[in-house]
Write an enzyme that holds these catalytic residues in place. Sequence first.
Site, PDB file in Angstrom:
ATOM      1  N   HIS A 282       6.420  -7.431  19.825  1.00  0.00           N
ATOM      2  CA  HIS A 282       6.886  -8.819  19.682  1.00  0.00           C
ATOM      3  C   HIS A 282       8.216  -8.779  18.937  1.00  0.00           C
ATOM      4  O   HIS A 282       8.258  -8.360  17.786  1.00  0.00           O
ATOM      5  CB  HIS A 282       5.801  -9.567  18.885  1.00  0.00           C
ATOM      6  CG  HIS A 282       6.092 -10.988  18.554  1.00  0.00           C
ATOM      7  ND1 HIS A 282       5.441 -12.032  19.170  1.00  0.00           N
ATOM      8  CD2 HIS A 282       6.921 -11.559  17.644  1.00  0.00           C
ATOM      9  CE1 HIS A 282       5.859 -13.183  18.651  1.00  0.00           C
ATOM     10  NE2 HIS A 282       6.762 -12.921  17.725  1.00  0.00           N
TER      11      HIS A 282
ATOM     12  N   CYS B 123      10.402 -18.765  12.770  1.00  0.00           N
ATOM     13  CA  CYS B 123       9.237 -18.912  11.903  1.00  0.00           C
ATOM     14  C   CYS B 123       9.567 -19.842  10.748  1.00  0.00           C
ATOM     15  O   CYS B 123      10.570 -19.654  10.070  1.00  0.00           O
ATOM     16  CB  CYS B 123       8.827 -17.533  11.367  1.00  0.00           C
ATOM     17  SG  CYS B 123       7.561 -17.627  10.099  1.00  0.00           S
TER      18      CYS B 123
END
Length: 305
Positions: A206, A239
Amino acid sequence: MTPNTIEILEVGARDGLQNEPEQIATEDKVALINRAIEAGIRRLEVASFVHPKRVPQMADAEAVLEALPDRDDVSYIGLVLNKKGALRALETKVDELGTVIVASDTFGQKNQGQTVEEGIAVASEIIRLARDAGRKGQVTISAAFGCPFEGEVPPARVIDIARRVAEAGPVDIAIADTIGVGVPSQVEELVGRLREELPAMPLRAHFHNTRNTGIANAYAAARSGVTTLDASLGGIGGCPFAPKATGNIATEDLVYLLQQSGYETGVDLQALIRASEWLEGLLNRPVPSLVSKAGGFPSPKSDAA
Ligand code: ZN
């Protein structure tokens, strides 16, 4: 899967959208997921069962799952960070519980209120809960290449986490470059060591494209033997708990690179590009991906009709 097959895991509806300042309507999230499925993607992160106050964008997790088509050939993933979230998710038709262990104590406490040790224990418990309920559990080791607060993360720590959580029986283990600091040589080393340590465990990777190394890292991971790569349509994302975090690698950029390199993905690039254009309209701004602007190559001729 043949050695030249790479599975694409679409994370746009969760990792991609979770940082959007404007609330995205449930039906638009569902439309995004459906477009990815139509393009051929069969594994998707669709929601996050975290506390709505922590990530308001994900507050409609149950409604998203409810609205998704029932398909045996598609695996819907719900992100869960604790037992409460897992129990919520198991009330829905989610196929996989996605858990996260942050490879640094400081970031782990900011992201999900857990040290590394607590993360291993909680993720292992969630994976077992999923299995007991007839679902799957998977795990992502976050900040595996570096922490925004503590700096470099030793590969030995990531390997130790992977080895221990593997005992709970996840369907795969991912290494995540949450803040986009890694480079291909590190990816090769870490994937290589994980394969030696856990030869039977499918590995996933990822990448965030914070320093423009995301797509190169994805290729290094593919060459090193991961079975699955995460990506988000358009390359959207970030994030909320990592300073200056940027988007995931773009699904269409990744699929172009892999297909032109001889890998099978089962995904239709033109359908991805159309989905990405639709996403730009939804977000009302350009998305970071490049292939959605330039198109595939050679350019398709018969698609225009
Ligand atoms: Zn991410």
